[in-house]
Scaffold this motif. Structure first.
Motif, PDB file in Angstrom:
ATOM      1  N   GLY A  38       0.869  -1.148   0.013  1.00  0.00           N
ATOM      2  CA  GLY A  38      -0.050  -0.173   0.046  1.00  0.00           C
ATOM      3  C   GLY A  38       0.867   1.442   0.039  1.00  0.00           C
ATOM      4  N   ALA A  39       1.972   1.241   0.935  1.00  0.00           N
ATOM      5  CA  ALA A  39       2.857   2.340   0.910  1.00  0.00           C
ATOM      6  C   ALA A  39       3.324   2.541  -0.439  1.00  0.00           C
ATOM      7  N   ILE A  40       4.023   1.645  -0.976  1.00  0.00           N
ATOM      8  CA  ILE A  40       4.821   1.686  -2.083  1.00  0.00           C
ATOM      9  C   ILE A  40       3.762   2.124  -3.402  1.00  0.00           C
ATOM     10  N   GLY A  41       2.616   1.507  -3.583  1.00  0.00           N
ATOM     11  CA  GLY A  41       1.724   1.929  -4.539  1.00  0.00           C
ATOM     12  C   GLY A  41       1.634   3.251  -4.620  1.00  0.00           C
ATOM     13  N   ASN A  42       1.265   3.888  -3.433  1.00  0.00           N
ATOM     14  CA  ASN A  42       0.867   5.170  -3.391  1.00  0.00           C
ATOM     15  C   ASN A  42       2.244   6.107  -3.778  1.00  0.00           C
ATOM     16  N   LEU A  43       3.385   5.686  -3.178  1.00  0.00           N
ATOM     17  CA  LEU A  43       4.602   6.274  -3.250  1.00  0.00           C
ATOM     18  C   LEU A  43       5.144   6.441  -4.925  1.00  0.00           C
ATOM     19  N   ILE A  44       4.708   5.386  -5.697  1.00  0.00           N
ATOM     20  CA  ILE A  44       4.869   5.503  -6.932  1.00  0.00           C
ATOM     21  C   ILE A  44       4.159   6.721  -7.667  1.00  0.00           C
ATOM     22  N   ASP A  45       2.774   6.837  -7.196  1.00  0.00           N
ATOM     23  CA  ASP A  45       2.126   7.975  -7.708  1.00  0.00           C
ATOM     24  C   ASP A  45       2.562   9.423  -7.388  1.00  0.00           C
ATOM     25  N   ARG A  46       2.932   9.368  -6.007  1.00  0.00           N
ATOM     26  CA  ARG A  46       3.559  10.660  -5.611  1.00  0.00           C
ATOM     27  C   ARG A  46       4.902  10.918  -6.254  1.00  0.00           C
ATOM     28  N   ALA A  47       5.753  10.158  -6.543  1.00  0.00           N
ATOM     29  CA  ALA A  47       7.130  10.307  -7.051  1.00  0.00           C
ATOM     30  C   ALA A  47       6.992  10.723  -8.564  1.00  0.00           C
ATOM     31  N   ARG A  48       5.941   9.957  -9.275  1.00  0.00           N
ATOM     32  CA  ARG A  48       5.758   9.978 -10.705  1.00  0.00           C
ATOM     33  C   ARG A  48       4.989  11.264 -10.807  1.00  0.00           C
ATOM     34  N   LEU A  49       3.626  11.331 -10.355  1.00  0.00           N
ATOM     35  CA  LEU A  49       2.865  12.306 -10.712  1.00  0.00           C
ATOM     36  C   LEU A  49       2.760  13.458  -9.709  1.00  0.00           C
ATOM     37  N   LYS A  50       3.509  13.488  -8.744  1.00  0.00           N
ATOM     38  CA  LYS A  50       3.290  14.549  -7.386  1.00  0.00           C
ATOM     39  C   LYS A  50       1.564  14.694  -7.191  1.00  0.00           C
ATOM     40  N   TYR A  51       1.263  13.299  -7.103  1.00  0.00           N
ATOM     41  CA  TYR A  51      -0.254  13.290  -6.479  1.00  0.00           C
ATOM     42  C   TYR A  51      -0.703  11.831  -6.605  1.00  0.00           C
ATOM     43  N   VAL A  52      -1.639  11.436  -5.789  1.00  0.00           N
ATOM     44  CA  VAL A  52      -2.232  10.012  -5.893  1.00  0.00           C
ATOM     45  C   VAL A  52      -3.384   9.658  -6.491  1.00  0.00           C
ATOM     46  N   ILE A  53      -3.562   8.992  -7.269  1.00  0.00           N
ATOM     47  CA  ILE A  53      -4.893   8.762  -7.931  1.00  0.00           C
ATOM     48  C   ILE A  53      -5.797   8.008  -6.943  1.00  0.00           C
ATOM     49  N   ASP A  54      -6.810   8.509  -6.603  1.00  0.00           N
ATOM     50  CA  ASP A  54      -8.048   7.939  -5.905  1.00  0.00           C
ATOM     51  C   ASP A  54      -9.171   7.756  -6.697  1.00  0.00           C
ATOM     52  N   PHE A  55      -9.884   6.666  -6.399  1.00  0.00           N
ATOM     53  CA  PHE A  55     -11.065   6.440  -7.506  1.00  0.00           C
ATOM     54  C   PHE A  55     -12.429   6.023  -6.881  1.00  0.00           C
ATOM     55  N   LEU A  56     -12.436   5.266  -5.669  1.00  0.00           N
ATOM     56  CA  LEU A  56     -13.310   4.496  -4.918  1.00  0.00           C
ATOM     57  C   LEU A  56     -14.093   5.586  -4.319  1.00  0.00           C
ATOM     58  N   ARG A  57     -15.487   5.753  -4.476  1.00  0.00           N
ATOM     59  CA  ARG A  57     -16.144   6.703  -3.758  1.00  0.00           C
ATOM     60  C   ARG A  57     -17.440   5.933  -3.290  1.00  0.00           C
ATOM     61  N   PHE A  58     -17.624   6.282  -1.841  1.00  0.00           N
ATOM     62  CA  PHE A  58     -18.896   5.658  -1.195  1.00  0.00           C
ATOM     63  C   PHE A  58     -19.532   6.951  -0.705  1.00  0.00           C
ATOM     64  N   ASP A  59     -21.063   6.978  -1.161  1.00  0.00           N
ATOM     65  CA  ASP A  59     -21.873   8.043  -0.485  1.00  0.00           C
ATOM     66  C   ASP A  59     -22.852   7.399   0.306  1.00  0.00           C
ATOM     67  N   PHE A  60     -22.932   8.043   1.568  1.00  0.00           N
ATOM     68  CA  PHE A  60     -23.916   7.822   2.497  1.00  0.00           C
ATOM     69  C   PHE A  60     -24.739   8.947   2.793  1.00  0.00           C
ATOM     70  N   GLY A  61     -25.970   8.931   1.988  1.00  0.00           N
ATOM     71  CA  GLY A  61     -26.745  10.000   2.003  1.00  0.00           C
ATOM     72  C   GLY A  61     -25.998  11.217   1.768  1.00  0.00           C
ATOM     73  N   SER A  62     -26.037  12.403   2.329  1.00  0.00           N
ATOM     74  CA  SER A  62     -25.456  13.688   2.121  1.00  0.00           C
ATOM     75  C   SER A  62     -23.843  13.556   2.434  1.00  0.00           C
ATOM     76  N   TYR A  63     -23.433  12.404   3.159  1.00  0.00           N
ATOM     77  CA  TYR A  63     -21.942  12.446   3.314  1.00  0.00           C
ATOM     78  C   TYR A  63     -21.356  11.501   2.409  1.00  0.00           C
ATOM     79  N   THR A  64     -20.115  11.837   2.163  1.00  0.00           N
ATOM     80  CA  THR A  64     -19.188  11.250   1.011  1.00  0.00           C
ATOM     81  C   THR A  64     -17.930  10.888   1.769  1.00  0.00           C
ATOM     82  N   PHE A  65     -17.766   9.347   1.838  1.00  0.00           N
ATOM     83  CA  PHE A  65     -16.550   8.988   2.477  1.00  0.00           C
ATOM     84  C   PHE A  65     -15.035   9.431   1.581  1.00  0.00           C
ATOM     85  N   PRO A  66     -14.289   9.652   2.536  1.00  0.00           N
ATOM     86  CA  PRO A  66     -12.982   9.979   1.658  1.00  0.00           C
ATOM     87  C   PRO A  66     -12.757   8.985   0.656  1.00  0.00           C
TER      88      PRO A  66
END
Length: 187
Positions: A115-143
Motif C-alpha cells: 500500500g505504501a509503495i503503490g501510493n509512493l509510485i504515484d507521488r514520485a511520478r505524478l506529484k499526487y495519488v490517484i484515488d477513485f473509489l467513492r462511497f456516498d452515505f446520504g449527504s455524506y461522502t466517505f473520503p
C-alpha cells in the motif's frame, strides 16, 4: 546441516519468495487499476456503479489520508520521504517475518508495504495519488480512496489483530527483531 534445519531454511526461502511475489502483484494491481481509471474514468469524471452509494470517481490527491498536507507546497516531498521510509522499512519487516516462518505477520507487512509503495509510485511520478473509489452515505461522502489504501488498511487491521489476539506471536517477532533470547526472559 541436519535435515530439519535444511527443511526450515527451504521453507523460509519459499515464504520470502511467496510474499515478495505477492508484494509485486499487489503493487502492480494498484498501478493497473489506477491506469484503467485514468483511461476510462478521468475523461468522464465519474461512473456510477450503485446509484447514490458507490461510484468510480477520478480524483487527484496531493495530500495523504483525508488530504492531509495537500495545501502545503513541501507536502508532497515530505510524503514521498515518509512513504519511502515506511514502505521499505515495512518490506524489511516482511522479509524478517518470512525468514522466521511467521506467515500471518508476513501477510500484514506485505499488505502494508505494498500500500505504501503503490501510493509512493504515484507521488514520485505524478506529484499526487490517484484515488477513485467513492462511497456516498446520504449527504455524506466517505473520503475517496484506492486499491493501495485498501491494502494498507487491511494490513493495519491484521497487524492490530495479531498484536491484540496473538500477542505471543508478535512478542516472539519483537524478540527476533531486537535479538532478545528466550533464555533472557527466564532470568
Amino acid at each position: 546441516m541436519s535435515n530439519s534445519v535444511s527443511a526450515k531454511k527451504k521453507t523460509n526461502v519459499k515464504l520470502i519468495d511467496i510474499f515478495s511475489v505477492l508484494f509485486a502483484i499487489l503493487v502492480a494491481a494498484d498501478q493497473y487499476f489506477k491506469d484503467l481509471v485514468v483511461k476510462q474514468i478521468k475523461p468522464v469524471g465519474t461512473k456510477v456503479i450503485i446509484k447514490d452509494f458507490f461510484s468510480l470517481f477520478y480524483c487527484e490527491n496531493t495530500g495523504s489520508a483525508f488530504s492531509l498536507f495537500a495545501d502545503k507546497a513541501w507536502g508532497i516531498y515530505f510524503l514521498i520521504a515518509v512513504s519511502t521510509i515506511l514502505g521499505c522499512g515495512i518490506f524489511a519487516l516482511m522479509i524478517v517475518s518470512s525468514k522466521n516462518s511467521m506467515p500471518l505477520l508476513s501477510v500484514a507487512f506485505c499488505l502494508l508495504s505494498s500500500g505504501a509503495i503503490g501510493n509512493l509510485i504515484d507521488r514520485a511520478r505524478l506529484k499526487y495519488v490517484i484515488d477513485f473509489l467513492r462511497f456516498d452515505f446520504g449527504s455524506y461522502t466517505f473520503p475517496i480512496f484506492n486499491f493501495a489504501d485498501i491494502c494498507a488498511v487491511l494490513g493495519t487491521f491484521l497487524l492490530i489483530y495479531i498484536i491484540v489476539f496473538r500477542s505471543k506471536e508478535f512478542e516472539a517477532f519483537w524478540n527476533i527483531l531486537f535479538k532478545k533470547k528466550e533464555t533472557e526472559d527466564a532470568e
